[in-house]
Design a protein around this motif. Structure first.
Motif, mmCIF file in Angstrom:
data_model
loop_
_atom_site.group_PDB
_atom_site.id
_atom_site.type_symbol
_atom_site.label_atom_id
_atom_site.label_comp_id
_atom_site.label_asym_id
_atom_site.label_seq_id
_atom_site.Cartn_x
_atom_site.Cartn_y
_atom_site.Cartn_z
ATOM 1 N N THR A 14 0.836 -1.205 0.000
ATOM 2 C CA THR A 14 0.000 0.000 0.000
ATOM 3 C C THR A 14 0.868 1.250 0.000
ATOM 4 N N ASP A 15 1.920 1.236 0.816
ATOM 5 C CA ASP A 15 2.843 2.371 0.879
ATOM 6 C C ASP A 15 3.525 2.581 -0.472
ATOM 7 N N LEU A 16 3.978 1.504 -1.096
ATOM 8 C CA LEU A 16 4.633 1.608 -2.395
ATOM 9 C C LEU A 16 3.669 2.094 -3.478
ATOM 10 N N GLU A 17 2.427 1.646 -3.427
ATOM 11 C CA GLU A 17 1.430 2.114 -4.386
ATOM 12 C C GLU A 17 1.174 3.606 -4.220
ATOM 13 N N THR A 18 1.144 4.060 -2.968
ATOM 14 C CA THR A 18 0.960 5.492 -2.692
ATOM 15 C C THR A 18 2.142 6.295 -3.233
ATOM 16 N N GLN A 19 3.345 5.808 -2.984
ATOM 17 C CA GLN A 19 4.546 6.485 -3.487
ATOM 18 C C GLN A 19 4.533 6.530 -5.017
ATOM 19 N N THR A 20 4.146 5.420 -5.634
ATOM 20 C CA THR A 20 4.078 5.356 -7.093
ATOM 21 C C THR A 20 3.068 6.370 -7.621
ATOM 22 N N ALA A 21 1.933 6.466 -6.993
ATOM 23 C CA ALA A 21 0.905 7.423 -7.424
ATOM 24 C C ALA A 21 1.421 8.854 -7.313
ATOM 25 N N HIS A 22 2.117 9.165 -6.209
ATOM 26 C CA HIS A 22 2.676 10.509 -6.032
ATOM 27 C C HIS A 22 3.721 10.807 -7.106
ATOM 28 N N LEU A 23 4.589 9.842 -7.368
ATOM 29 C CA LEU A 23 5.629 10.047 -8.377
ATOM 30 C C LEU A 23 5.039 10.191 -9.773
ATOM 31 N N GLU A 24 4.019 9.414 -10.087
ATOM 32 C CA GLU A 24 3.370 9.534 -11.392
ATOM 33 C C GLU A 24 2.691 10.886 -11.544
ATOM 34 N N ALA A 25 2.094 11.379 -10.458
ATOM 35 C CA ALA A 25 1.462 12.697 -10.505
ATOM 36 C C ALA A 25 2.521 13.785 -10.689
ATOM 37 N N GLU A 26 3.640 13.650 -9.994
ATOM 38 C CA GLU A 26 4.731 14.616 -10.121
ATOM 39 C C GLU A 26 5.292 14.596 -11.548
ATOM 40 N N LEU A 27 5.481 13.404 -12.097
ATOM 41 C CA LEU A 27 5.973 13.275 -13.467
ATOM 42 C C LEU A 27 4.998 13.918 -14.455
ATOM 43 N N ALA A 28 3.722 13.685 -14.276
ATOM 44 C CA ALA A 28 2.711 14.266 -15.162
ATOM 45 C C ALA A 28 2.746 15.788 -15.092
ATOM 46 N N GLU A 29 2.904 16.318 -13.889
ATOM 47 C CA GLU A 29 2.958 17.776 -13.714
ATOM 48 C C GLU A 29 4.182 18.360 -14.409
ATOM 49 N N ILE A 30 5.328 17.730 -14.214
ATOM 50 C CA ILE A 30 6.562 18.217 -14.828
ATOM 51 C C ILE A 30 6.487 18.091 -16.344
ATOM 52 N N THR A 31 5.980 16.977 -16.829
ATOM 53 C CA THR A 31 5.855 16.759 -18.267
ATOM 54 C C THR A 31 4.923 17.779 -18.899
ATOM 55 N N LYS A 33 4.614 20.780 -18.115
ATOM 56 C CA LYS A 33 5.276 22.075 -18.178
ATOM 57 C C LYS A 33 6.331 22.146 -19.275
ATOM 58 N N LEU A 34 6.671 20.993 -19.857
ATOM 59 C CA LEU A 34 7.666 20.990 -20.916
ATOM 60 C C LEU A 34 7.127 21.708 -22.140
ATOM 61 N N LYS A 35 7.993 22.461 -22.775
ATOM 62 C CA LYS A 35 7.596 23.203 -23.963
ATOM 63 C C LYS A 35 7.318 22.252 -25.121
ATOM 64 N N ASN A 36 8.196 21.260 -25.289
ATOM 65 C CA ASN A 36 8.056 20.290 -26.373
ATOM 66 C C ASN A 36 8.118 18.885 -25.794
ATOM 67 N N ASP A 37 7.735 17.942 -26.599
ATOM 68 C CA ASP A 37 7.892 16.544 -26.250
ATOM 69 C C ASP A 37 9.392 16.274 -26.072
ATOM 70 N N PRO A 38 9.812 15.562 -25.019
ATOM 71 C CA PRO A 38 11.244 15.311 -24.798
ATOM 72 C C PRO A 38 11.934 14.661 -25.996
ATOM 73 N N ASN A 39 11.270 13.736 -26.670
ATOM 74 C CA ASN A 39 11.890 13.090 -27.832
ATOM 75 C C ASN A 39 12.132 14.091 -28.954
ATOM 76 N N THR A 40 11.215 15.022 -29.128
ATOM 77 C CA THR A 40 11.377 16.068 -30.141
ATOM 78 C C THR A 40 12.566 16.947 -29.785
ATOM 79 N N THR A 41 12.688 17.293 -28.524
ATOM 80 C CA THR A 41 13.802 18.124 -28.064
ATOM 81 C C THR A 41 15.131 17.422 -28.297
ATOM 82 N N VAL A 42 15.212 16.149 -27.969
ATOM 83 C CA VAL A 42 16.450 15.394 -28.160
ATOM 84 C C VAL A 42 16.804 15.335 -29.645
#
Length: 87
Positions: A14-31, A33-42
């Protein structure tokens, strides 16, 4: 004892699932904010590096031709044009 271990494992899951959910939400938020798709930028950076290297090669060739025409070493032409060793 086995039931106690099972409860510990369930709590850990349960703790790991909660951590995973938080990290996925953080990743979604950061993504988002990106101006372009990371693959396009690379891909764009790689293209720009290739272009830079081609231009640099032409410049080096021209400096070599100038050095040959003057009968001097290329390093002397580099100094004259302010080209440093790391440039």
């Amino acid at each position: 004892m086995p039931e106690q271990n099972l409860e510990i494992l369930r709590a850990s899951i349960t703790d790991l699932e909660t951590q995973t959910a938080h990290l996925e939400a953080e990743l979604a938020e950061i993504t988002s904010k990106l101006k372009n798709d990371p693959n396009t930028t690379v891909r764009q950076h790689i293209r720009l590096l290739h272009e830079y290297n081609e231009i640099k090669d032409v410049g080096q060739g021209l400096m070599g031709m100038i050095a040959d025409a003057r009968g001097v070493r290329v390093v002397e032409i580099h100094r004259e044009f302010g080209v440093r060793e790391k440039d």
